[in-house]
Write a protein that holds these residues in place. Structure first.
Motif, PDB file in Angstrom:
ATOM      1  N   ARG A  45       0.838  -1.207   0.000  1.00 22.10           N
ATOM      2  CA  ARG A  45       0.000   0.000   0.000  1.00 22.10           C
ATOM      3  C   ARG A  45       0.871   1.256   0.000  1.00 22.10           C
ATOM      4  O   ARG A  45       0.628   2.193  -0.763  1.00 22.10           O
ATOM      5  N   THR A  48       2.549   1.704  -3.305  1.00 21.95           N
ATOM      6  CA  THR A  48       1.603   2.154  -4.316  1.00 21.95           C
ATOM      7  C   THR A  48       1.355   3.657  -4.197  1.00 21.95           C
ATOM      8  O   THR A  48       1.254   4.360  -5.208  1.00 21.95           O
ATOM      9  N   TYR A  67      -2.079   3.599 -10.991  1.00 22.75           N
ATOM     10  CA  TYR A  67      -1.796   3.652  -9.564  1.00 22.75           C
ATOM     11  C   TYR A  67      -2.912   4.287  -8.755  1.00 22.75           C
ATOM     12  O   TYR A  67      -3.047   3.983  -7.559  1.00 22.75           O
ATOM     13  N   THR A  68      -3.762   5.110  -9.348  1.00 20.87           N
ATOM     14  CA  THR A  68      -4.963   5.569  -8.637  1.00 20.87           C
ATOM     15  C   THR A  68      -5.856   4.361  -8.370  1.00 20.87           C
ATOM     16  O   THR A  68      -6.337   4.156  -7.250  1.00 20.87           O
ATOM     17  N   ASN A  69      -6.056   3.543  -9.398  1.00 17.79           N
ATOM     18  CA  ASN A  69      -6.871   2.332  -9.218  1.00 17.79           C
ATOM     19  C   ASN A  69      -6.222   1.366  -8.238  1.00 17.79           C
ATOM     20  O   ASN A  69      -6.904   0.770  -7.404  1.00 17.79           O
ATOM     21  N   ALA A  70      -4.907   1.219  -8.314  1.00 17.20           N
ATOM     22  CA  ALA A  70      -4.205   0.327  -7.388  1.00 17.20           C
ATOM     23  C   ALA A  70      -4.321   0.828  -5.948  1.00 17.20           C
ATOM     24  O   ALA A  70      -4.498   0.034  -5.017  1.00 17.20           O
ATOM     25  N   CYS A  71      -4.228   2.145  -5.757  1.00 15.08           N
ATOM     26  CA  CYS A  71      -4.388   2.717  -4.414  1.00 15.08           C
ATOM     27  C   CYS A  71      -5.774   2.402  -3.860  1.00 15.08           C
ATOM     28  O   CYS A  71      -5.917   2.016  -2.692  1.00 15.08           O
ATOM     29  N   LEU A  72      -6.789   2.560  -4.695  1.00 16.76           N
ATOM     30  CA  LEU A  72      -8.160   2.245  -4.260  1.00 16.76           C
ATOM     31  C   LEU A  72      -8.287   0.770  -3.896  1.00 16.76           C
ATOM     32  O   LEU A  72      -8.888   0.429  -2.873  1.00 16.76           O
ATOM     33  N   GLU A  73      -7.678  -0.093  -4.700  1.00 19.56           N
ATOM     34  CA  GLU A  73      -7.727  -1.535  -4.438  1.00 19.56           C
ATOM     35  C   GLU A  73      -7.012  -1.898  -3.138  1.00 19.56           C
ATOM     36  O   GLU A  73      -7.345  -2.899  -2.499  1.00 19.56           O
ATOM     37  N   ARG A  74      -6.051  -1.097  -2.744  1.00 23.29           N
ATOM     38  CA  ARG A  74      -5.260  -1.389  -1.543  1.00 23.29           C
ATOM     39  C   ARG A  74      -5.749  -0.600  -0.329  1.00 23.29           C
ATOM     40  O   ARG A  74      -5.028  -0.467   0.656  1.00 23.29           O
ATOM     41  N   GLY A  75      -6.957  -0.060  -0.425  1.00 32.02           N
ATOM     42  CA  GLY A  75      -7.589   0.537   0.745  1.00 32.02           C
ATOM     43  C   GLY A  75      -7.387   2.026   0.945  1.00 32.02           C
ATOM     44  O   GLY A  75      -7.785   2.568   1.967  1.00 32.02           O
ATOM     45  N   ASP A  77      -8.210   5.951   0.427  1.00 29.16           N
ATOM     46  CA  ASP A  77      -9.448   6.653   0.115  1.00 29.16           C
ATOM     47  C   ASP A  77      -9.144   7.929  -0.668  1.00 29.16           C
ATOM     48  O   ASP A  77      -7.984   8.278  -0.897  1.00 29.16           O
TER      49      ASP A  77
END
Length: 113
Positions: A45, A48, A67-75, A77
């Motif tokens: 996280r 990312t 990486y915006t999508n990856a950040c969202l996937e990793r919790g 906000d």
């Protein structure tokens, strides 16, 4: 080509389109990329978020998307993601101002004559 950046090209990167003409280099890059994102001193996280900050700094639309999508996937906000953008903005602005010291030095030398 109507646009320099096509959203569909992000998927082509993931499919290894650049491997076709440089297999060995691509494989080494992917090995390195994978190793960097293994959890170690930083969590996935955290890495990312660093990657997203870097994407903002180098202004890569593909990386910002990924990486915006990856950040969202990793919790992460929305507040955290936007805060990262502001942190990057202050560093870039500060670096620009730091280069102002160069101009200030020249101005001081010129006014001494």
């Amino acid at each position: 080509m109507d646009f320099y950046f096509e959203k569909e090209d992000l998927a082509k990167f993931g499919q290894g389109k650049l491997r076709e003409n440089a297999e060995e280099m691509w494989d080494k890059f992917m090995e390195y990329y994978g190793a960097v994102y293994d959890e170690s001193s930083l969590t996935l996280r955290e890495k990312t978020l660093v990657a997203l900050a870097t994407a903002f700094a180098v202004q890569c639309p593909y990386c910002i998307d990924a990486y915006t999508n990856a950040c969202l996937e990793r919790g992460c906000d929305q507040d955290q993601i936007i805060e990262v953008a502001h942190v990057v903005a202050t560093i870039k602005a500060g670096a620009t101002l730091a280069f102002g010291v160069q101009s200030k030095n020249i101005l001081e030398k010129k006014s001494m004559k």
